[in-house]
Write a protein that holds these residues in place. Structure first.
Motif, short mmCIF file in Angstrom:
data_model
loop_
_atom_site.label_atom_id
_atom_site.label_comp_id
_atom_site.label_asym_id
_atom_site.label_seq_id
_atom_site.Cartn_x
_atom_site.Cartn_y
_atom_site.Cartn_z
N MET A 104 56.49 91.63 29.68
CA MET A 104 57.56 91.61 28.69
C MET A 104 57.42 90.44 27.74
O MET A 104 57.13 89.32 28.15
CB MET A 104 58.93 91.52 29.36
CG MET A 104 60.08 91.68 28.38
SD MET A 104 61.71 91.47 29.11
CE MET A 104 61.84 89.68 29.12
N TYR A 105 57.63 90.73 26.47
CA TYR A 105 57.78 89.71 25.44
C TYR A 105 58.95 90.18 24.60
O TYR A 105 58.88 91.24 23.98
CB TYR A 105 56.52 89.56 24.60
CG TYR A 105 56.62 88.55 23.48
CD1 TYR A 105 57.14 87.29 23.70
CD2 TYR A 105 56.17 88.87 22.21
CE1 TYR A 105 57.22 86.36 22.67
CE2 TYR A 105 56.24 87.95 21.18
CZ TYR A 105 56.76 86.69 21.41
OH TYR A 105 56.84 85.78 20.39
N ALA A 106 60.06 89.43 24.63
CA ALA A 106 61.28 89.93 24.00
C ALA A 106 62.18 88.79 23.53
O ALA A 106 62.11 87.67 24.05
CB ALA A 106 62.06 90.79 24.99
N LYS A 107 63.02 89.12 22.56
CA LYS A 107 64.13 88.23 22.19
C LYS A 107 65.35 88.77 22.91
O LYS A 107 65.65 89.97 22.86
CB LYS A 107 64.38 88.24 20.69
CG LYS A 107 65.52 87.30 20.29
CD LYS A 107 65.70 87.25 18.80
CE LYS A 107 66.79 88.23 18.40
NZ LYS A 107 67.19 88.09 16.99
N VAL A 108 66.05 87.89 23.62
CA VAL A 108 67.22 88.28 24.39
C VAL A 108 68.45 87.63 23.75
O VAL A 108 68.43 86.44 23.42
CB VAL A 108 67.09 87.84 25.87
CG1 VAL A 108 68.32 88.23 26.66
CG2 VAL A 108 65.82 88.44 26.48
N VAL A 109 69.51 88.42 23.59
CA VAL A 109 70.78 87.91 23.09
C VAL A 109 71.82 88.07 24.19
O VAL A 109 72.02 89.17 24.71
CB VAL A 109 71.23 88.67 21.82
CG1 VAL A 109 72.59 88.15 21.34
CG2 VAL A 109 70.18 88.54 20.71
N LEU A 110 72.44 86.95 24.56
CA LEU A 110 73.53 86.95 25.54
C LEU A 110 74.83 86.63 24.83
O LEU A 110 75.00 85.52 24.31
CB LEU A 110 73.29 85.89 26.62
CG LEU A 110 72.15 86.08 27.61
CD1 LEU A 110 72.08 84.88 28.56
CD2 LEU A 110 72.32 87.36 28.38
N PRO A 111 75.76 87.58 24.77
CA PRO A 111 77.08 87.30 24.19
C PRO A 111 77.84 86.32 25.08
O PRO A 111 77.49 86.11 26.24
CB PRO A 111 77.77 88.67 24.18
CG PRO A 111 76.67 89.67 24.29
CD PRO A 111 75.60 89.00 25.12
N PRO A 112 78.92 85.72 24.56
CA PRO A 112 79.74 84.81 25.38
C PRO A 112 80.16 85.47 26.70
O PRO A 112 80.52 86.64 26.75
CB PRO A 112 80.97 84.57 24.49
CG PRO A 112 80.44 84.74 23.09
CD PRO A 112 79.43 85.85 23.19
N GLY A 113 80.03 84.69 27.79
CA GLY A 113 80.42 85.17 29.12
C GLY A 113 79.34 85.96 29.85
O GLY A 113 79.52 86.33 31.00
N SER A 114 78.21 86.21 29.19
CA SER A 114 77.12 86.98 29.82
C SER A 114 76.09 86.04 30.44
O SER A 114 76.02 84.86 30.11
CB SER A 114 76.43 87.86 28.78
OG SER A 114 77.31 88.84 28.31
#
Length: 118
Positions: free
Chosen positions: A37-47
């Motif tokens: 895997m090569y990825a950009k990850v976005v975590l919203p608040p609380g995740s």
């Protein structure tokens, strides 16, 4: 070649809390056996990305945006932000949590343990 965004919404990534948005940049096949895997990850608040281990592979995180709590193999917690690189050695556990009020974005590369390059 140009590829359009391939963003996948994942609930409870690696056993974590909430949703994560994983933008797959290079497929497992395109990594040609060097990783998965090569990825950009976005975590919203609380995740969060849950506490997990990588056997025979590693997964560094490079923080692009926001602030998060990185939980290292020894369970120590470090605040990380843009420009920080979270190093996870082969066989170690780790996690990352967004305890802030804004999104956290980071690059993640899961690649295989290898021998000496020639």
């Amino acid at each position: 070649m140009v590829r359009k965004a391939n963003i996948v919404e994942v609930e409870g990534l690696a056993g974590g809390k909430g949703k994560a948005y994983v933008n797959h940049i290079i497929s497992k096949e395109e990594l040609m056996g060097h990783g998965r895997m090569y990825a950009k990850v976005v975590l919203p608040p609380g995740s969060s990305v849950g506490w997990h281990q990588h056997l025979k592979e590693t997964e560094p995180y490079y923080i692009l945006k926001g602030e998060a709590d990185f939980i290292d193999n020894d369970k120590s917690v470090t605040k990380v932000g843009p420009g920080d690189c979270c190093i996870i050695e082969v066989g170690q556990y780790h996690s990352i949590e967004n305890n802030s009020d804004s999104d956290v974005e980071f690059m993640a590369l899961i690649y295989n343990e290898t021998g000496v390059l020639s």
